[in-house]
Design a protein around this motif. Sequence first.
Motif, PDB file in Angstrom:
ATOM      1  N   HIS A 319       0.841  -1.205   0.000  1.00 58.87           N
ATOM      2  CA  HIS A 319       0.000   0.000   0.000  1.00 58.87           C
ATOM      3  C   HIS A 319       0.882   1.264   0.000  1.00 58.87           C
ATOM      4  O   HIS A 319       0.728   2.134  -0.851  1.00 58.87           O
ATOM      5  CB  HIS A 319      -0.907  -0.043   1.233  1.00 58.87           C
ATOM      6  CG  HIS A 319      -1.784   1.167   1.420  1.00 58.87           C
ATOM      7  ND1 HIS A 319      -3.131   1.131   1.199  1.00 58.87           N
ATOM      8  CD2 HIS A 319      -1.505   2.432   1.797  1.00 58.87           C
ATOM      9  CE1 HIS A 319      -3.644   2.326   1.428  1.00 58.87           C
ATOM     10  NE2 HIS A 319      -2.675   3.145   1.807  1.00 58.87           N
ATOM     11  N   HIS A 323       1.727   4.080  -3.085  1.00 60.67           N
ATOM     12  CA  HIS A 323       1.530   5.528  -2.959  1.00 60.67           C
ATOM     13  C   HIS A 323       2.642   6.320  -3.635  1.00 60.67           C
ATOM     14  O   HIS A 323       2.449   7.482  -3.969  1.00 60.67           O
ATOM     15  CB  HIS A 323       1.483   5.933  -1.491  1.00 60.67           C
ATOM     16  CG  HIS A 323       0.117   5.890  -0.873  1.00 60.67           C
ATOM     17  ND1 HIS A 323      -1.006   6.382  -1.490  1.00 60.67           N
ATOM     18  CD2 HIS A 323      -0.298   5.429   0.335  1.00 60.67           C
ATOM     19  CE1 HIS A 323      -2.056   6.231  -0.688  1.00 60.67           C
ATOM     20  NE2 HIS A 323      -1.653   5.644   0.414  1.00 60.67           N
ATOM     21  N   GLU A 342      -5.946   6.663  -1.789  1.00 58.26           N
ATOM     22  CA  GLU A 342      -6.104   5.522  -0.888  1.00 58.26           C
ATOM     23  C   GLU A 342      -6.644   4.302  -1.627  1.00 58.26           C
ATOM     24  O   GLU A 342      -6.206   3.178  -1.420  1.00 58.26           O
ATOM     25  CB  GLU A 342      -7.004   5.887   0.291  1.00 58.26           C
ATOM     26  CG  GLU A 342      -6.396   6.930   1.217  1.00 58.26           C
ATOM     27  CD  GLU A 342      -4.961   6.613   1.594  1.00 58.26           C
ATOM     28  OE1 GLU A 342      -4.605   5.424   1.776  1.00 58.26           O
ATOM     29  OE2 GLU A 342      -4.151   7.561   1.696  1.00 58.26           O
TER      30      GLU A 342
HETATM   31 ZN    ZN Z   1      -2.700   5.185   2.199  1.00 55.54          ZN
END
Ligand code: ZN
Length: 869
Positions: A319, A323, A342
Amino acid sequence: MHFLWLMLPVLMTAWSGEQRPTSLERDPDAGVSEALARTRAERLSNLRYELTFTIPSDKSQPIKSFETITFDLKDASADLVLDFSPDRGGVLRNVASGDQMVTVRQVNGHIIVPREVLRTGFNHLTLAFNAGSAPLNRNDDFLYTIFVPARAHLAFPCFDQPDLKARWTLTLDVPESWETLANGAEQSRETADGRTKTRFVETHPISTYLFAFAAGRFTIEKAERNGRTFRMFHRETDAAKVARNRDAIFDLHAAALSWLEKYTGIPYSFGKFDFLLVPAFQFGGMEHPGAIFYNATGLLLEQTATQDQKLGRASVIAHETAHMWFGDLVTMTWFSGVWMKEVFANYMAAKIVNPSFPEINHDLRFLYAHYPGAYDVDRTAGTNEIRQPLANLDEAGTLYGAIIYQKAPIVMRQLEALVGPDAFQEGLREYLNKYAFANARWQDLIALLDRRTPEDLASWSHVWVEERGRPVVQTELKIADGKIQQLAYTQRDPHGGRGLIWNQRIQVAIGTETRQSDRSRATTTLLPVHLNAAHVEVPAARGLPAQFVLPNGGGIAYGELHLDRASLRWLMTNLPEIDDALARGSAWVTLWDAMLDGEAQPERILALAIRALPLERDELNVQRVLGYATQAYWKFTPPAARQEAAGQLGRVLRDGLQSASSQSLKAAWFAALRDTAQTSDTIEWLVRVWKQQEQIPGLTLSETDYIRLAEELAVRDVPERDTILDQQLERTKNPDRKAQFAFVGPAISADPRVRDAWFRSLSDVANRRHEPWVLEGLRYLHHPLRSAGSQQYIQPSLEMLREIQRTGDIFFPKRWMDATLGGYQSASAAAVVRAFIDRLPPTYPERLRRVILSSADDLLRAPRITRMH
Ligand SMILES: [Zn+2]
């Protein structure tokens, strides 16, 4: 090198009467309003910050700081607003433009630089100040920044908005024994007089919320992967624990990086790659380019780590790494678009993690990672739309939550199914290339994808992204002679009046029972259905043999899915017979909803879990059903009925613990047993385990496990409780864990006066600095076994929520409410919350009202469904 402070008076230009500027038309609001951000984004470009922080070893001493800001200004006809809103100890000392001292006004957390000292084109401001401490997380021998979503200006003056990306040059002057870490690589380091001064190379353009640094006593692990050096900064004292985890952590980062480079076609853009493991970090991780910060517990796993925790670790690493492209390279223009970064990070994480866990049922994993969490908010009156308007960044924290983290990835998966995976990837590549080192909006991406599909993405996006709630989907099933005569679905809008249709492609499971010798099995067949109207017939189902129909059999349907009566009855009795693990999981998620809607009794759900657990072979299902059993037990079983259930549940859990085939499964069984223990038999056995008189074959307990066990025993008021707590404190070696344990202790005390004093102490923000500590304490304070005495704290906790939002990090308000209300099920507790909501003034922030409604949802339902017979 610092700016030379010339003590010159500000040169005031003479203006004729007509032209004389009277500064701004009006003073800017507190926080960063959208209007202010738009004006600044229009006027400013080519922004650079050069910052120097001198950090004393004593955390109570001020941090002396200097800053140079350079930028191009489109027009100098108006004053320029900088953001600076430090807490106590932070103060602006002086400001200069070029080599002139400037008299500035400070208002509402801003610095107003008068237009007289600005010019069109290149500008150069220099500021001397003491940094604000609030977002610096200062501990005795380390500190780290968290500037998301707009907290950089609580530490230093800046233009604190995501679309004013800047190049940053940082110098940190710290005690000699400290290590330092920042977005850029180290450029130079000098040590003299017990101090070390480190300068970092200038970064690429990044937003203020991504600028980061840390300094303190850290150990550094280094590793090479695919020709790249990775560095891990940490404070773990257990060398074996680090050794056990380090290679996996480096491997997971390297794998995530190369997957993303391949998928996006764009190499990693931020040079070096370091990360910091922070004890009691506020989030799972934070994606600062070149310097990701993680919660140490999520990465340094115990020997007893469950499969779920290993997956969780791989996911958080993937994750944060995702980003670097989605969020860091291309950033949302305004925080209302925060969900985009997100969702991409989560979505890519799922794609990245899968190949590393070939033995896992990933559709089942996706189901559990997203649906229950999304439903927990989306079923409530407090739910919100994925894309929310945001007038001021000081409310940005309230945007975050399950709708962004759990629902949005489900919606994104629907989008990929609608567009097709190849066109989806191509669209993303174009998006990343087009907006690299800049900002983009959701509409920009939808426009790129819309060109690649015949579907109407704009109206699809409106329903799923801009509107709140989930469709109510009802199954209509007619069966005769064991064969389907008619299958149809209707959908309606739970909030009414909007005329929405949630267009989605789902897979319905048709289940048939077969008898094999003495036991029956149920096999399932998946049938594709396109839910694109208020009423959809499924002609393909006609004539198929069936005992039950499950709309989410394929794990992709999203909504309040109501079963027909026959299927509900069949599943409440026979669920464990279904041979497909995903269908079993989907059935569990659907039945839990049915219980909350009053269609299934909690004690029957608990009984089904007790029957299903010994038969369940899939580890993800075991973990989920253990979770449901624990929740059904504490939240929806009346206290008087618990004792009886405890005996049955305890026996099943002891058996499960004994026969579990892996350490991670054993850990899951043990956790459920520890958390639900209520018979004297089980409690005495747990005391012997804590005393290490009793071993659990195949399960090694860690320091963290013993701490948790000591706490659970204490809240049960075992006779030796004080000795256990004292000895546990003594036994705890790690200083950070020891401090946390000492903090939480009074919240579990047997003495109500001690608990009361602990709760009162939370009204001082200084005692709320370690948010995970506070939450752990609150969960024990409000433990169901303590609920009678603790109900008095609900009201003051509700009253504190606004301040919690003002002073805390982004997840804190929701978690504060969850920890406060999670232990209650009584009508009187529900009435306290209801009365508070009913009496809220119209000026109360709508987002916080929704936080309360969503945290209180189980409690508000409990009195009704626990009485239902
Ligand atoms: Zn995040």
